[in-house]
Design an enzyme around this catalytic site. Structure first.
Site, PDB file in Angstrom:
ATOM      1  N   LYS A   1     -16.544  -5.146   1.428  1.00  0.00           N
ATOM      2  CA  LYS A   1     -17.862  -5.649   1.881  1.00  0.00           C
ATOM      3  C   LYS A   1     -18.998  -4.838   1.241  1.00  0.00           C
ATOM      4  O   LYS A   1     -20.036  -5.388   0.880  1.00  0.00           O
ATOM      5  CB  LYS A   1     -17.953  -5.597   3.413  1.00  0.00           C
TER       6      LYS A   1
ATOM      7  N   LEU B   1       0.821  -1.222   0.000  1.00  0.00           N
ATOM      8  CA  LEU B   1       0.000   0.000   0.000  1.00  0.00           C
ATOM      9  C   LEU B   1       0.855   1.272   0.000  1.00  0.00           C
ATOM     10  O   LEU B   1       0.692   2.159  -0.848  1.00  0.00           O
ATOM     11  CB  LEU B   1      -0.916  -0.045   1.239  1.00  0.00           C
ATOM     12  N   VAL B   2       1.756   1.379   0.956  1.00  0.00           N
ATOM     13  CA  VAL B   2       2.562   2.604   1.087  1.00  0.00           C
ATOM     14  C   VAL B   2       3.640   2.653  -0.001  1.00  0.00           C
ATOM     15  O   VAL B   2       3.885   3.707  -0.612  1.00  0.00           O
ATOM     16  CB  VAL B   2       3.191   2.692   2.496  1.00  0.00           C
TER      17      VAL B   2
ATOM     18  N   TYR C   1       2.983  -7.599  17.039  1.00  0.00           N
ATOM     19  CA  TYR C   1       3.335  -6.556  16.056  1.00  0.00           C
ATOM     20  C   TYR C   1       3.916  -5.341  16.773  1.00  0.00           C
ATOM     21  O   TYR C   1       4.931  -4.775  16.359  1.00  0.00           O
ATOM     22  CB  TYR C   1       2.071  -6.189  15.294  1.00  0.00           C
TER      23      TYR C   1
ATOM     24  N   ASP D   1     -13.970  -4.788  19.169  1.00  0.00           N
ATOM     25  CA  ASP D   1     -13.760  -3.376  18.842  1.00  0.00           C
ATOM     26  C   ASP D   1     -12.264  -3.039  18.780  1.00  0.00           C
ATOM     27  O   ASP D   1     -11.882  -1.980  18.301  1.00  0.00           O
ATOM     28  CB  ASP D   1     -14.378  -2.488  19.932  1.00  0.00           C
TER      29      ASP D   1
ATOM     30  N   TRP E   1     -18.059  -4.592  11.645  1.00  0.00           N
ATOM     31  CA  TRP E   1     -17.702  -5.387  12.822  1.00  0.00           C
ATOM     32  C   TRP E   1     -17.498  -4.487  14.033  1.00  0.00           C
ATOM     33  O   TRP E   1     -16.933  -3.385  13.926  1.00  0.00           O
ATOM     34  CB  TRP E   1     -16.446  -6.208  12.543  1.00  0.00           C
TER      35      TRP E   1
END
Ligand code: NAP
Ligand code: GDP
Length: 331
Positions: free
Chosen positions: A204, A27-28, A153, A287, A218
């Site tokens: 989605k 992506l970056v 991570y 969450d 979600w």
């Protein structure tokens, strides 16, 4: 002017800087590549080399060294990492820790051995302590445990900061790190299970629109995030590489006032995709971290006039890119 090809660039004699971008296919990396190849941001003394994992596995010290021998970088933007959204992090904390520690140690130590002049690595605001005061700033990285969902991570990323300080203290190396908030844009990972929230919701919404089904968000939709568009982040990475001289990291983020809830982010996707069906919230799903509101005061101090792409426009551009590139997009 150095000749720029799609995947990597060979240096001409006038290119005194050989800039290796690890994770150049992500992506970056793709956003930086677009900026220097199509956006006119490349300079005549720079040769840019964009690596993918297909060029070499950076968890392997031998393959890492072979890449340095081949490309002889003078500068590095180090983006390569095992990356994923909340739900991939929850499942694979051990893999996130091990893969990222190996990749980062291989890159930083090989950069030291080859006399690389500058390395800009990539941290993330999700590595900051979970229990903290807000806004978070650059001095707070090691002040307490990260959120439990992504501790593998987070600790691996935090060690980049430890190593940068240690390479400077022991050898005077100019290795630093940028700390982006949640990134999104073209070439993201749109895999629904593994990816981050915005690409997941875009994918989605695409399917819900096609199948005439509800769009399920979600979690409760209440957590809050600061999102940065990958093409804005790419401009900031070029500035960090060329102008930012500190070993201390710098947060690359929109302002605190631009933080949005997951519900608001989902509503932006709904608007950009022209989705007219129902929006559901599945509160049985995690969450994750409630918020990680970061201060961009240090960045603003350096670059008071930097303009971020407005969030709705960046979401729209990303949705359009995904719909136009559906067959080839990572999903
Ligand atoms: P991404 O799209 O998933 O790209 C990851 C890149 O790393 C790809 O180019 C991938 O190569 C490469 N890679 C992964 N494992 C590798 C290995 N073992 N050897 C060599 N290359 C490997 O990730 P991204 O979102 O662009 O993230 C770039 C950086 O920003 C990462 O350091 C990430 O931690 C950080 N960051 C991301 C976000 C976010 O929201 N996305 C937020 C804050 C910080 P292939 O694709 O060729 O396999
Ligand atoms: P984080 O910012 O590091 O926590 O990672 P994400 O980009 O995966 O964002 C996670 C937040 O978005 C959590 O509050 C999730 O409950 C919420 N969320 C809502 N829908 C989705 C989805 O489809 N995918 C993902 N990854 N998160 C979602």
């Amino acid at each position: 002017m150095c000749q720029l090809s799609e995947v990597f660039v060979m240096a001409e004699p006038r290119c005194s800087k050989r800039i290796l971008v690890t994770g150049g296919s992500g992506l970056v990396g793709k956003a930086i590549e677009k900026l220097v190849t199509e956006g006119g941001a490349g300079r005549s003394d720079e040769a840019w080399i964009f690596l993918s994992s297909k060029d070499g596995d950076l968890t392997d010290a031998g393959q890492t060294k072979a890449l340095f021998e081949m490309h002889k970088p003078t500068h590095i933007i180090h983006l390569a990492a095992m990356v994923g959204g909340l739900f991939r992090n929850i499942k694979y904390n051990l893999d996130f820790w091990r893969n990222n520690v190996h990749i980062n140690d291989n890159i930083l130590h090989t950069a030291y051995e080859f006399g690389v002049q500058k390395v800009v690595s990539c941290l993330s605001t999700c590595i900051f302590p979970d229990k903290t005061t807000y806004p978070i700033d650059e001095t707070m990285i090691h002040n307490g445990p990260p959120h439990n969902s992504n501790f593998g991570y987070s600790y691996a990323k935090r060690m980049i900061d430890v190593q940068n300080r240690a390479y400077f203290a022991q050898y005077g190396c100019r290795f630093t790190a940028a700390i982006p908030t949640n990134v999104f844009g073209p070439h993201d990972n749109f895999n629904i299970e593994d990816g981050h929230v915005l690409p997941g919701l875009i994918h989605k919404a695409y399917l819900a629109k096609k199948n005439g089904t509800p769009l399920t968000v979600w979690g409760t939709g209440k957590p809050r995030r600061q999102f940065i568009y990958s093409l804005d982040l790419a401009r900031l990475f070029l500035w960090v590489l060329r102008e930012y001289d500190e070993v201390e990291p710098i947060i690359l983020s929109v302002g605190e006032e631009d933080e949005v809830s997951i519900r608001e982010a989902a509503e932006s996707v709904v608007g950009a995709m022209n989705f007219t069906g129902e929006l559901h919230f599945d509160a049985t799903k995690s969450d994750g971290q409630f918020k990680k509101t970061a201060s961009n005061a240090k960045l603003k101090n350096y670059l008071p006039d930097f303009q971020f792409t407005p969030f709705p426009q960046a979401v729209k551009d990303t949705c359009d890119w995904f719909c136009s590139n559906y067959d080839s997009a990572r999903k």
